[in-house]
Design a protein around this motif. Structure first.
Motif, PDB file in Angstrom:
ATOM      1  N   LYS A 145      43.085  47.389  54.822  1.00  0.00           N
ATOM      2  CA  LYS A 145      42.674  46.308  55.717  1.00  0.00           C
ATOM      3  C   LYS A 145      43.840  45.461  56.236  1.00  0.00           C
ATOM      4  O   LYS A 145      43.612  44.495  56.971  1.00  0.00           O
ATOM      5  CB  LYS A 145      41.698  45.375  54.985  1.00  0.00           C
ATOM      6  CG  LYS A 145      40.337  45.993  54.710  1.00  0.00           C
ATOM      7  CD  LYS A 145      39.376  44.935  54.206  1.00  0.00           C
ATOM      8  CE  LYS A 145      37.956  45.438  54.273  1.00  0.00           C
ATOM      9  NZ  LYS A 145      36.974  44.384  53.996  1.00  0.00           N
ATOM     10  N   CYS A 175      36.031  48.132  49.581  1.00  0.00           N
ATOM     11  CA  CYS A 175      37.088  48.445  48.614  1.00  0.00           C
ATOM     12  C   CYS A 175      36.469  48.894  47.297  1.00  0.00           C
ATOM     13  O   CYS A 175      36.031  48.066  46.501  1.00  0.00           O
ATOM     14  CB  CYS A 175      37.976  47.225  48.379  1.00  0.00           C
ATOM     15  SG  CYS A 175      38.559  46.458  49.894  1.00  0.00           S
ATOM     16  N   SER A 177      38.155  50.377  44.944  1.00  0.00           N
ATOM     17  CA  SER A 177      39.151  49.880  43.994  1.00  0.00           C
ATOM     18  C   SER A 177      40.230  49.208  44.820  1.00  0.00           C
ATOM     19  O   SER A 177      40.375  49.496  46.017  1.00  0.00           O
ATOM     20  CB  SER A 177      39.737  51.023  43.154  1.00  0.00           C
ATOM     21  OG  SER A 177      40.463  51.881  43.999  1.00  0.00           O
ATOM     22  N   CYS A 178      40.947  48.290  44.190  1.00  0.00           N
ATOM     23  CA  CYS A 178      41.920  47.510  44.973  1.00  0.00           C
ATOM     24  C   CYS A 178      43.200  48.310  45.213  1.00  0.00           C
ATOM     25  O   CYS A 178      43.824  48.801  44.280  1.00  0.00           O
ATOM     26  CB  CYS A 178      42.241  46.198  44.268  1.00  0.00           C
ATOM     27  SG  CYS A 178      43.412  45.221  45.226  1.00  0.00           S
ATOM     28  N   LEU A 179      43.587  48.411  46.460  1.00  0.00           N
ATOM     29  CA  LEU A 179      44.830  49.106  46.836  1.00  0.00           C
ATOM     30  C   LEU A 179      45.979  48.112  47.031  1.00  0.00           C
ATOM     31  O   LEU A 179      47.055  48.498  47.469  1.00  0.00           O
ATOM     32  CB  LEU A 179      44.621  49.888  48.146  1.00  0.00           C
ATOM     33  CG  LEU A 179      43.478  50.905  48.161  1.00  0.00           C
ATOM     34  CD1 LEU A 179      43.328  51.508  49.558  1.00  0.00           C
ATOM     35  CD2 LEU A 179      43.752  52.015  47.157  1.00  0.00           C
ATOM     36  N   CYS A 181      46.403  45.868  49.317  1.00  0.00           N
ATOM     37  CA  CYS A 181      46.898  46.022  50.693  1.00  0.00           C
ATOM     38  C   CYS A 181      47.499  44.731  51.236  1.00  0.00           C
ATOM     39  O   CYS A 181      48.416  44.787  52.056  1.00  0.00           O
ATOM     40  CB  CYS A 181      45.797  46.549  51.602  1.00  0.00           C
ATOM     41  SG  CYS A 181      44.420  45.440  51.876  1.00  0.00           S
ATOM     42  N   CYS A 185      44.754  38.487  48.662  1.00  0.00           N
ATOM     43  CA  CYS A 185      43.669  39.284  49.241  1.00  0.00           C
ATOM     44  C   CYS A 185      42.662  38.375  49.935  1.00  0.00           C
ATOM     45  O   CYS A 185      42.180  37.409  49.347  1.00  0.00           O
ATOM     46  CB  CYS A 185      42.970  40.071  48.129  1.00  0.00           C
ATOM     47  SG  CYS A 185      41.431  40.808  48.686  1.00  0.00           S
ATOM     48  N   GLU A 187      39.662  39.030  50.769  1.00  0.00           N
ATOM     49  CA  GLU A 187      38.285  39.190  50.274  1.00  0.00           C
ATOM     50  C   GLU A 187      38.081  38.501  48.926  1.00  0.00           C
ATOM     51  O   GLU A 187      37.032  37.939  48.664  1.00  0.00           O
ATOM     52  CB  GLU A 187      37.932  40.675  50.106  1.00  0.00           C
ATOM     53  CG  GLU A 187      38.547  41.614  51.115  1.00  0.00           C
ATOM     54  CD  GLU A 187      38.052  41.416  52.516  1.00  0.00           C
ATOM     55  OE1 GLU A 187      36.845  41.179  52.682  1.00  0.00           O
ATOM     56  OE2 GLU A 187      38.865  41.502  53.464  1.00  0.00           O
ATOM     57  N   PRO A 339      37.005  44.207  43.657  1.00  0.00           N
ATOM     58  CA  PRO A 339      36.922  45.522  43.015  1.00  0.00           C
ATOM     59  C   PRO A 339      37.937  45.584  41.873  1.00  0.00           C
ATOM     60  O   PRO A 339      38.796  44.715  41.765  1.00  0.00           O
ATOM     61  CB  PRO A 339      37.304  46.472  44.143  1.00  0.00           C
ATOM     62  CG  PRO A 339      38.233  45.670  44.983  1.00  0.00           C
ATOM     63  CD  PRO A 339      37.757  44.242  44.902  1.00  0.00           C
TER      64      PRO A 339
HETATM   65  S1  SF4 Z   1      43.851  43.539  48.460  1.00  0.00           S
HETATM   66 FE1  SF4 Z   1      41.698  42.985  48.940  1.00  0.00          FE
HETATM   67  S2  SF4 Z   1      41.243  44.022  50.910  1.00  0.00           S
HETATM   68 FE2  SF4 Z   1      43.102  45.010  50.030  1.00  0.00          FE
HETATM   69  S3  SF4 Z   1      42.293  46.736  48.804  1.00  0.00           S
HETATM   70 FE3  SF4 Z   1      42.465  44.992  47.382  1.00  0.00          FE
HETATM   71  S4  SF4 Z   1      40.423  44.070  47.426  1.00  0.00           S
HETATM   72 FE4  SF4 Z   1      40.542  45.408  49.237  1.00  0.00          FE
END
Ligand code: SF4
Length: 357
Positions: A145, A175, A177-179, A181, A185, A187, A339
């Motif tokens: 995202k 999501c 699982s959390c990447l 990103c 975050c 979210e 997540p």
């Molecule tokens: S940082 Fe936030 S938006 Fe990005 S993968 Fe993790 S939970 Fe999802």
């Protein structure tokens, strides 16, 4: 677009329902987009008079619902799901620049409604097409995202402004699982505001500009007439001048208040965010019920059954409701429950929005 895993804490049924909501939202979006081309009056009515008036209230109450089902957001994630995204990490510097782009897009496109986009369905459809391609393009370069939903999307600054204290937090339906990103975050971080979302000097400056500008900008926008045909292009100075004059005035007041009352910075920002949405519904709500401007924005005309003081009552209600939700009510909440991260834990981070920036 479905992912193979389910967000921790989410039942299979809830997961299936979110997927259904995402598909329906995308189909509805495509329907409106198609209507803008083949039946412009219908498309314009659905977008400007039905969907958009609901959006600000949804962002105050449950921004996570919008983040979960936004059709453009889902489209930006398609390259990742197809394994076609380069998944590049977005640097803070470039995220700030994209956030600046979101802010510029927002303040350029909103006045354009009055001279073109409120009345010309095909042009609006063309612009939405470009925006959709931009979302997919950024999703094919940057991780998850980070490029679109949390940077360049022009709705993102408004989500931050109105959604600082959601009433409802929902599961994160994208999501699994959390990447990691973006950080923080968007979210999963409670207490995120335009002032704290993008933690660079440029990001914070944009946050200050948005918070101060928006109440006057919205007021100014409502004081610009809607121009039909291509006539509006000879009135660009009015369409942009009045919103920016109003926005400049409130920004000045905001900057003075921030400077003389630094300890109340968080409260002042909340008041300005509430002022913007109250201004929006102050003008927008009565016409929804056919009161005042029946040609402009009516969804259901029940004005014949309403007493003469209805418009005033609706405006007082708007003031009290958003004043309470955004200024008086305490407690911070993330847009969505997080997540699991890499180690399997699921943690809501909380920023202290009272920290001076
Ligand atoms: S940082 Fe936030 S938006 Fe990005 S993968 Fe993790 S939970 Fe999802």
């Amino acid at each position: 677009m479905a992912t193979a895993t389910i967000t921790a804490g989410m039942s299979r049924r809830a997961h299936a329902l979110w997927r259904l909501a995402q598909v329906l939202s995308w189909v509805a979006g495509m329907f409106v987009w198609g209507a803008l081309i083949v039946k412009p009056d219908l498309g314009l009515h659905l977008l400007w008079n039905v969907l958009i008036p609901i959006a600000p209230a949804l962002l105050v109450l449950a921004p996570g619902i919008w983040r979960n089902v936004c059709p453009l957001g889902s489209m930006s994630l398609v390259p990742h799901h197809l394994g076609l995204s380069q998944d590049k990490r977005l640097s803070p510097t470039w995220r700030s620049r994209l956030f600046l782009g979101a802010f510029i897009l927002l303040v350029l496109v909103v006045p354009l409604r009055k001279v073109l986009l409120d009345t010309n369905g095909p042009v609006l459809a063309a612009i939405l097409t470009v925006v959709g391609l931009l979302a997919i393009g950024l999703g094919s370069i940057f991780k998850w995202k980070s490029g679109w939903c949390s940077s360049l999307c022009p709705v993102y600054p408004v989500e931050l402004l109105y959604g600082a204290r959601p009433v409802i937090s929902v599961h994160n339906a994208h999501c699994s699982s959390c990447l990691n990103c973006v950080a923080p975050c968007s979210e999963s971080t409670a207490g995120l505001t335009p002032l704290t979302a993008v933690n660079t000097k440029l990001g914070r400056t944009i946050g200050v500009a948005l918070t101060g500008l928006f109440p006057g900008f919205v007021w100014g926008w409502y004081n610009v007439p809607t121009y039909g045909g291509w006539d509006g292009f000879s009135h660009l100075h009015i369409a942009y001048g009045i919103p920016f004059a109003g926005g400049g005035a409130t920004l000045m007041v905001y900057l003075i208040l921030r400077t003389v009352l630094p300890t109340l910075e968080h409260l002042i920002a909340s008041v300005f965010a509430a002022a913007a949405i109250i201004t929006y519904y102050w003008f927008r709500l009565p016409p929804v019920f056919g009161i005042g401007a029946p040609d402009a924005a009516m969804i259901v005309d029940i004005s014949a059954w309403l007493p003469t003081w209805s418009a005033t009552a609706l405006r007082i209600l708007t003031f009290l409701a958003f004043g309470w939700l955004m200024v008086v009510r305490t407690g911070w909440r993330a847009w969505e429950t997080p997540p699991p991260s890499g180690d399997g834990s699921s943690v809501i981070k909380t920023l202290d929005p009272t920290i001076s920036v």
